[in-house]
Structures are given as structure tokens and as C-alpha cells.
Design an enzyme around this catalytic site. Structure first.
Site: not given
Length: 254
Positions: A9, A14, A40, A128
Site C-alpha cells: 500500500k 516500501k 514520485k 495500490d
């Protein structure tokens, strides 16, 4: 070559897990590539003192051509880890998953793995939504092993189950398999019990348990992993042990 995709998620840690694993493998003398597969482009911050490479998608936008040399889209970080970021589209325009697909195609054109010959490749993937480009490490043969990062939080476990289901859908095609769960502790009520129950339900072992630690935060504030900054801390040892477990799964000695 050990090829690992780290899913989970958004916000579950991560990048912290992946960066510290890269550093732990490097400390063990392994030649490592880390590829950040998130728009990102922040996966490799803590391997590079907060100064990641130009992302592949940003390079395409700035130059309107493919790079000619690997160092145009990469940087070498702690322990010699080669760091690459896919990046994503201009916000509000295009599909983020296409950044992953475009990057993987480029790396194939550059013959990266044959030329660089890494021992370990780590993909840090937004988990996700396991579809399109975000599923590429699972279904295109780039990764052999999927690690699912979760805490005991409801939505983290929900995302973990979605990832598990997605990988199961590909298992009859000789694609990546789920190698284990990493419990990234958030110290929620009955956290260990909840994650252990998910492990039993899915048949996936919990192969790593990362403590909630201020040491990780202190090191990240300095632009480094805890494996670099405080390797003998509880968290540092947890990442080292996890790297050993993964090498053993790959048939290598510690």
C-alpha cells in the site's frame, strides 16, 4: 541473479524497505540495482543523500530522445548501488504506469542487465493498483520474487490481499511468485496476530519483521538508510537478516 519486486500500500514503507535491502545486499558484497517504479521518483533518496537521479520520464520530457549513456538516467549510491527512477507523467496528464513500461523498454534497449551483470535487482513498485504498467514486474519476467510489505492496519492488509490475488492470477504463466510478507511494524493493536493470520490464510510466510524505530527516522533525516547509518541497531540487523533470508531462498549462502 535475484530479481525482487517490492509491493505494498502507498505509504506503508516500501521505499524504506527497498532502500535498506539494497544497502544490506551491498554490505554483503552484492552488486545491486534499485529501480524506483513510482511516479514520485523518491525510491532512492536514502541511498543518494536525498539527491536522486533524473527520472526516465523527466529525461524524455527534457530531451525528447532516449539517453545514450546509462549515467544520464542513473546515479551510484551507497555501497555501489545503481539507482534508477522511472518517474511519471506531468501531473494530471497521461498514465503513470506508462513510465514503468517506457523505462523497462529503454533498459532492454540499453542491454542493462547483460552489460552491468548485477547480483540483485530490486523494483520498488506502487502497489495500490496492480494493473497496467504497475503489474509489469510481475507479468513481464523482470522479477522472479514478489515481497508484500504490510502492517497490521486494515487498509494495508486489504492492499496486501489485492497484490496476492494479482500475483496468483499470473502463477500459471511462470511469472513472479510471492516469496513472503514483510511486516513493517506500526504498533497497532494485535498487529502481529493480524499479520500472522493473513500469512496463514494465504500460505505466504512472514520472512521479515521490521521494528518501529526512531533510528530509521534519524538516518533518513540525514539522507541515508539505517543499514548505512546504524547497521548494528535493531532495525539495521533486521534488514541484514532479511537480506540473508532472501539469499538463502535463492540458494545462496549467507
Amino acid at each position: 541473479m535475484l530479481k525482487i519486486a517490492v509491493y505494498g500500500k502507498g505509504g506503508i514503507g516500501k521505499s524504506t524497505i527497498t532502500g535498506n535491502l539494497s544497502a544490506a545486499f551491498a554490505r554483503k558484497g552484492k552488486k545491486v540495482i534499485q529501480i524506483g517504479c513510482d511516479p514520485k521518483a523518491d525510491s532512492t533518496f536514502n541511498l543518494l543523500k536525498g539527491e536522486p537521479p533524473v527520472s526516465v520520464m523527466d529525461y524524455f520530457r527534457e530531451h525528447d530522445r532516449e539517453p545514450e549513456e546509462l549515467d544520464e538516467i542513473s546515479k551510484v549510491g551507497f555501497g555501489g548501488v545503481l539507482c534508477i527512477e522511472t518517474g511519471g507523467p506531468t501531473p494530471g496528464l497521461g498514465c503513470a504506469g506508462r513510465g514503468i513500461i517506457s523505462t523497462f523498454s529503454l533498459l532492454e534497449d540499453m542491454n542493462l542487465f547483460a552489460e552491468y551483470q548485477p547480483d540483485v535487482v530490486l523494483y520498488d513498485v506502487l502497489g495500490d493498483v496492480v494493473c497496467g504498467g504497475f503489474a509489469a514486474p510481475i507479468r513481464e519476467g523482470y522479477a522472479d520474487l514478489v515481497l508484500i510489505v504490510t502492517s497490521g492496519e486494515k487498509m494495508a492488509l486489504y492492499a496486501a490481499n489485492n497484490i496476492y490475488t494479482a500475483v496468483k492470477n499470473f502463477e500459471d504463466r511462470s511469472y513472479a511468485r510471492v516469496g513472503g510478507i514483510i511486516l513493517n511494524h506500526r504498533n497497532v493493536v494485535d498487529e502481529t496476530e493480524k499479520v500472522n493470520a493473513f500469512s496463514v490464510q494465504t500460505g505466504i510466510p512472514v520472512i521479515g519483521r521490521i521494528p518501529r524505530s526512531d533510528d530509521i527516522t534519524r538516518c533518513e533525516d540525514q539522507g541515508m538508510t539505517v543499514v548505512e547509518g546504524m547497521p548494528e541497531s535493531e532495525a539495521g540487523r533486521a534488514f541484514s537478516d532479511l537480506a540473508d533470508a532472501l539469499l538463502q531462498m535463492n540458494g545462496e549462502k549467507e
